[in-house]
Scaffold this motif. Structure first.
Motif, PDB file in Angstrom:
ATOM      1  N   ARG A   1      29.027  52.527  -6.275  1.00 22.67           N
ATOM      2  CA  ARG A   1      28.307  51.565  -6.865  1.00 22.67           C
ATOM      3  C   ARG A   1      29.538  51.060  -7.673  1.00 22.67           C
ATOM      4  NH1 ARG A   1      26.046  53.593 -11.747  1.00 22.67           N
ATOM      5  NH2 ARG A   1      27.055  55.897 -11.328  1.00 22.67           N
ATOM      6  N   LEU A   2      30.397  51.847  -7.856  1.00 21.77           N
ATOM      7  CA  LEU A   2      31.772  50.149  -8.540  1.00 21.77           C
ATOM      8  C   LEU A   2      32.489  49.878  -7.616  1.00 21.77           C
ATOM      9  CD1 LEU A   2      33.898  50.131 -10.882  1.00 21.77           C
ATOM     10  CD2 LEU A   2      34.854  52.824  -9.906  1.00 21.77           C
ATOM     11  N   ARG A   3      32.836  49.881  -6.096  1.00 24.64           N
ATOM     12  CA  ARG A   3      32.844  49.031  -5.739  1.00 24.64           C
ATOM     13  C   ARG A   3      31.779  47.933  -5.192  1.00 24.64           C
ATOM     14  NH1 ARG A   3      32.413  50.834  -0.153  1.00 24.64           N
ATOM     15  NH2 ARG A   3      31.984  52.894  -0.071  1.00 24.64           N
ATOM     16  N   GLU A   4      30.562  48.101  -5.454  1.00 23.15           N
ATOM     17  CA  GLU A   4      29.619  46.825  -5.523  1.00 23.15           C
ATOM     18  C   GLU A   4      29.700  46.256  -6.496  1.00 23.15           C
ATOM     19  OE1 GLU A   4      25.872  48.598  -4.994  1.00 23.15           O
ATOM     20  OE2 GLU A   4      25.823  49.067  -2.799  1.00 23.15           O
ATOM     21  N   ALA A   5      30.116  46.736  -7.555  1.00 21.38           N
ATOM     22  CA  ALA A   5      30.083  45.955  -9.473  1.00 21.38           C
ATOM     23  C   ALA A   5      31.821  45.049  -8.962  1.00 21.38           C
ATOM     24  CB  ALA A   5      30.541  46.923  -9.963  1.00 21.38           C
ATOM     25  N   LEU A   6      32.567  45.875  -8.282  1.00 22.89           N
ATOM     26  CA  LEU A   6      33.744  45.276  -7.728  1.00 22.89           C
ATOM     27  C   LEU A   6      33.306  44.082  -7.259  1.00 22.89           C
ATOM     28  CD1 LEU A   6      36.694  47.981  -7.211  1.00 22.89           C
ATOM     29  CD2 LEU A   6      36.692  46.570  -9.116  1.00 22.89           C
TER      30      LEU A   6
ATOM     31  N   ILE B   1      32.624  50.537 -14.557  1.00 18.34           N
ATOM     32  CA  ILE B   1      30.965  49.591 -14.519  1.00 18.34           C
ATOM     33  C   ILE B   1      31.046  48.938 -15.591  1.00 18.34           C
ATOM     34  CG2 ILE B   1      28.878  49.618 -13.609  1.00 18.34           C
ATOM     35  CD1 ILE B   1      29.484  51.851 -12.054  1.00 18.34           C
ATOM     36  N   ALA B   2      31.093  48.931 -16.385  1.00 19.26           N
ATOM     37  CA  ALA B   2      30.548  48.995 -17.224  1.00 19.26           C
ATOM     38  C   ALA B   2      32.098  48.169 -17.806  1.00 19.26           C
ATOM     39  CB  ALA B   2      30.440  50.306 -18.491  1.00 19.26           C
ATOM     40  N   ALA B   3      32.564  48.820 -17.770  1.00 21.16           N
ATOM     41  CA  ALA B   3      34.838  47.174 -18.544  1.00 21.16           C
ATOM     42  C   ALA B   3      33.871  46.238 -17.269  1.00 21.16           C
ATOM     43  CB  ALA B   3      35.563  48.117 -18.132  1.00 21.16           C
ATOM     44  N   LEU B   4      33.684  46.306 -16.261  1.00 18.70           N
ATOM     45  CA  LEU B   4      33.442  44.888 -15.454  1.00 18.70           C
ATOM     46  C   LEU B   4      32.381  44.490 -15.775  1.00 18.70           C
ATOM     47  CD1 LEU B   4      33.537  46.573 -11.818  1.00 18.70           C
ATOM     48  CD2 LEU B   4      35.471  45.167 -12.993  1.00 18.70           C
ATOM     49  N   GLU B   5      31.490  44.418 -16.728  1.00 18.55           N
ATOM     50  CA  GLU B   5      30.579  44.187 -16.801  1.00 18.55           C
ATOM     51  C   GLU B   5      30.064  43.384 -17.662  1.00 18.55           C
ATOM     52  OE1 GLU B   5      27.395  46.438 -17.697  1.00 18.55           O
ATOM     53  OE2 GLU B   5      26.813  47.131 -15.300  1.00 18.55           O
ATOM     54  N   ASP B   6      31.570  43.891 -18.707  1.00 16.22           N
ATOM     55  CA  ASP B   6      31.975  42.944 -20.474  1.00 16.22           C
ATOM     56  C   ASP B   6      32.412  41.633 -19.477  1.00 16.22           C
ATOM     57  OD1 ASP B   6      32.218  41.506 -22.320  1.00 16.22           O
ATOM     58  OD2 ASP B   6      32.451  44.207 -23.847  1.00 16.22           O
TER      59      ASP B   6
ATOM     60  N   LYS C   1      30.730  42.095  -7.266  1.00 14.50           N
ATOM     61  CA  LYS C   1      30.630  40.829  -8.374  1.00 14.50           C
ATOM     62  C   LYS C   1      31.579  40.354  -8.849  1.00 14.50           C
ATOM     63  CE  LYS C   1      26.995  39.899 -11.458  1.00 14.50           C
ATOM     64  NZ  LYS C   1      26.197  41.471 -12.629  1.00 14.50           N
ATOM     65  N   ASP C   2      32.023  41.298  -9.000  1.00 10.32           N
ATOM     66  CA  ASP C   2      33.612  40.237  -9.950  1.00 10.32           C
ATOM     67  C   ASP C   2      34.480  39.668  -9.267  1.00 10.32           C
ATOM     68  OD1 ASP C   2      35.191  41.007 -12.376  1.00 10.32           O
ATOM     69  OD2 ASP C   2      36.817  41.741 -11.445  1.00 10.32           O
ATOM     70  N   PHE C   3      34.490  39.925  -7.826  1.00  7.66           N
ATOM     71  CA  PHE C   3      35.159  39.097  -7.391  1.00  7.66           C
ATOM     72  C   PHE C   3      34.404  37.683  -6.686  1.00  7.66           C
ATOM     73  CE2 PHE C   3      38.565  42.842  -7.978  1.00  7.66           C
ATOM     74  CZ  PHE C   3      39.788  41.552  -7.154  1.00  7.66           C
ATOM     75  N   ASP C   4      33.273  37.859  -7.386  1.00  6.33           N
ATOM     76  CA  ASP C   4      32.344  36.718  -7.015  1.00  6.33           C
ATOM     77  C   ASP C   4      32.008  36.614  -5.649  1.00  6.33           C
ATOM     78  OD1 ASP C   4      32.549  35.860  -9.619  1.00  6.33           O
ATOM     79  OD2 ASP C   4      34.449  34.494  -9.503  1.00  6.33           O
ATOM     80  N   GLY C   5      31.930  37.686  -4.769  1.00  2.83           N
ATOM     81  CA  GLY C   5      31.706  37.923  -3.415  1.00  2.83           C
ATOM     82  C   GLY C   5      33.013  37.739  -2.733  1.00  2.83           C
ATOM     83  N   ALA C   6      33.837  37.370  -3.318  1.00  3.28           N
ATOM     84  CA  ALA C   6      34.823  37.073  -2.113  1.00  3.28           C
ATOM     85  C   ALA C   6      35.170  38.041  -0.850  1.00  3.28           C
ATOM     86  CB  ALA C   6      36.570  36.646  -2.905  1.00  3.28           C
TER      87      ALA C   6
END
Length: 368
Positions: free
Chosen positions: A67-72, A264-269, A74-79
């Protein structure tokens, strides 16, 4: 019975972090500018996420970090894809994992001091040898010298951009040229935990090189930009061949429930991240302008800290500031003897720092 203690672990190579506390008399604030922590704390969304975990702490956390890796992703814009990422309990543990995955006894690692202590300490724990190619007097990486130091025994090269404690960075074209010249048996470990704070036009993270499939592992942490130093969460990303290999030594239940949910919450904010970065850049300008006015030597800073050449002995300088409630970090053990690293805090802390430095400089002028 003689125990088979490994001689290279018996050496004095224990990594000691810089955290400590000082107590001041009532009415004197303590400003911790010694550990490059987030001056704003952490996101309110993280606080809410952590509160929601309290009823679940008797249960094991997620078996994997997916779940954290999937959030990452998204944070890297799918690169990158989820399998490009490895997570662990801090950036330091990522360095430990890399060392375990790639190093054997008598292998060689190249570092460029001054640098983060675990690069060399964790190398010794594996029985490998750290080869230091020092930075220049201006704290620029001697990339040509590093290339000349590469041998058949070289397995890893540790570089940081921005670098801790010097604050310098490696320009994009210089880094690309360097990577192109590395032999295929060498992995570049690029520590980029301060990447959010870099504003040089030619700064680059390791992302374009990983996307291209180069032998690059880029290390990141949730301790700085996201303010989660106490949760101990870090990650790296690398080409799939490398990341899938490293995943073989990942432990189940590696990250705690709080670490997972908090990260995960930190990446979302995103708003909190942007606020943090804006504050650091503003306060960096404020402090550096103050150092200029006081004629205190420092080196260009691209992180959330600055390296200075104090006007008195580094330990005396540190003690002088501590007596006034200001904590800073001497970095002789990083490979920068006599120098001191100062983190950027909120305006109140930075004003207190500059006021104390003004007192010191006036005293030095009077006694000179």
């Amino acid at each position: 019975m003689q125990l088979g203690f490994k001689k290279y672990i018996l050496e004095d190579s224990t990594y000691k972090g810089g955290g400590k506390k000082i107590v001041m008399p009532d009415g004197i604030a303590v400003h911790k500018l010694s550990s490059n922590e987030n001056p704003l704390g952490y996101s309110p969304k993280v606080k809410e996420a952590l509160a929601n975990t309290l009823d679940d702490l008797s249960f094991y956390p997620d078996n994997t970090d997916i779940r954290l890796r999937e959030a990452l992703v998204k944070d890297f814009d799918g690169a990158l894809v989820a399998d490009n990422f490895i997570t662990a309990n801090s950036g330091s543990e990522i360095i430990d994992m890399i060392s375990k995955a790639f190093l054997n006894e008598n292998d060689e690692v190249i570092v460029s001091q001054p640098c983060f202590l675990p690069y060399t300490a964790f190398t010794r724990w594996m029985g490998a040898k750290a080869i230091n190619v020092p930075m220049t007097e201006n704290y620029d990486c001697n990339l040509d010298g590093i290339l000349e130091a590469v041998t058949d025994k070289t397995k890893l090269i540790f570089l940081a951009s921005p670098n801790n404690p010097s604050g310098n960075y490696i320009p994009m074209e210089d880094l690309r040229s360097f990577i192109e010249k590395l032999p295929e048996h060498v992995v570049l470990v690029l520590d980029e935990v301060y990447r959010h704070f870099a504003e040089a036009e030619d700064y680059t993270s390791g992302l374009p090189f990983v996307v291209e499939g180069k032998n690059v592992i880029a290390i990141n942490s949730f301790s700085k930009t996201y303010g989660l130093a106490g949760l101990r969460v870090g990650y790296c990303y690398a080409p799939l061949e490398i990341s899938n290999y490293m995943r073989r030594i990942c432990k189940p239940f590696l990250l705690s429930t709080m670490a997972l949910e908090g990260a995960i919450a930190a990446l979302e904010d995103v708003d909190f991240v942007n606020k943090t970065v804006a504050l650091v850049k503003e306060e960096r300008r404020f402090v550096l302008n103050g150092l200029d006015a006081l004629n205190i030597k420092y080196w260009p800073a691209q992180g959330n800290f600055v390296l200075i050449d104090p006007p008195i002995n580094d330990m005396e300088f540190t003690s002088f500031l501590e007596q006034r409630g200001i904590m800073v970090r001497p970095v002789g053990n990083f490979g920068a003897p006599g120098k001191v690293r100062i983190s950027f805090g909120v305006r109140e802390a930075n004003r207190a720092l500059l006021a104390a430095l003004e007192v010191l400089m006036k005293a030095e002028t009077t006694t000179a």
